[in-house]
Design a protein around this motif. Structure first.
Motif, PDB file in Angstrom:
ATOM      1  N   LEU A 111      16.251  43.711   1.289  1.00 45.11           N
ATOM      2  CA  LEU A 111      16.921  45.420   1.342  1.00 45.11           C
ATOM      3  C   LEU A 111      17.022  44.851  -0.435  1.00 45.11           C
ATOM      4  O   LEU A 111      16.092  46.053  -1.397  1.00 45.11           O
ATOM      5  N   VAL A 112      17.299  44.260  -0.614  1.00 44.66           N
ATOM      6  CA  VAL A 112      18.238  43.857  -2.479  1.00 44.66           C
ATOM      7  C   VAL A 112      16.088  43.807  -2.546  1.00 44.66           C
ATOM      8  O   VAL A 112      16.204  45.000  -3.679  1.00 44.66           O
ATOM      9  N   VAL A 113      15.647  42.881  -2.610  1.00 38.24           N
ATOM     10  CA  VAL A 113      14.111  43.124  -3.092  1.00 38.24           C
ATOM     11  C   VAL A 113      13.347  44.366  -2.696  1.00 38.24           C
ATOM     12  O   VAL A 113      12.873  44.870  -3.918  1.00 38.24           O
ATOM     13  N   GLY A 114      13.527  45.301  -1.633  1.00 38.02           N
ATOM     14  CA  GLY A 114      12.619  46.603  -1.890  1.00 38.02           C
ATOM     15  C   GLY A 114      13.323  47.152  -2.538  1.00 38.02           C
ATOM     16  O   GLY A 114      12.287  48.022  -2.926  1.00 38.02           O
ATOM     17  N   VAL A 115      14.652  47.959  -2.696  1.00 36.68           N
ATOM     18  CA  VAL A 115      15.233  48.629  -3.091  1.00 36.68           C
ATOM     19  C   VAL A 115      14.994  48.636  -5.301  1.00 36.68           C
ATOM     20  O   VAL A 115      14.123  49.269  -5.695  1.00 36.68           O
ATOM     21  N   TYR A 116      14.906  46.868  -4.809  1.00 34.21           N
ATOM     22  CA  TYR A 116      14.857  47.040  -6.521  1.00 34.21           C
ATOM     23  C   TYR A 116      13.532  46.851  -7.298  1.00 34.21           C
ATOM     24  O   TYR A 116      13.265  46.899  -7.866  1.00 34.21           O
TER      25      TYR A 116
END
Length: 98
Positions: A51-56
């Motif tokens: 999720l972190v990789v996706g958002v950023y």
């Protein structure tokens, strides 16, 4: 008597010529891209999540898209997308990522 097109002054938008406005928006998107990459590195160091990789990752793609829109002369559209996209990324970071 009308001026020929070569003698007319460039149209100014907010005190900037269109070329200057494009350069300012390209520079702003580039600076924000570097900032988002730094935040991504810090967030991945504390917790690795898809999720972190996706958002950023989406925020980085958005910054790149704004740079391309500015290069093509769509500076106002690029500015709105940049503001809305980064606001969405910050909101997603605050509310979706634990």
């Amino acid at each position: 008597m009308t001026d020929s097109p070569s003698q007319q002054q460039p149209t100014r938008i907010g005190g900037l010529t269109p070329r200057q406005a494009r350069r300012v928006r390209i520079a702003a998107a580039s600076v924000l891209m570097v900032a988002v990459a730094a935040v991504l590195a810090v967030r991945l160091a504390s917790r690795s999540s898809v999720l972190v990789v996706g958002v950023y990752g989406l925020a980085l793609i958005l910054c790149g898209g704004v740079i391309e829109l500015s290069r093509r002369g769509r500076t106002r559209l690029g500015t709105w997308l940049l503001v809305a996209g980064l606001a969405a990324a910050v909101a997603a970071d605050a509310f979706l990522i634990p």
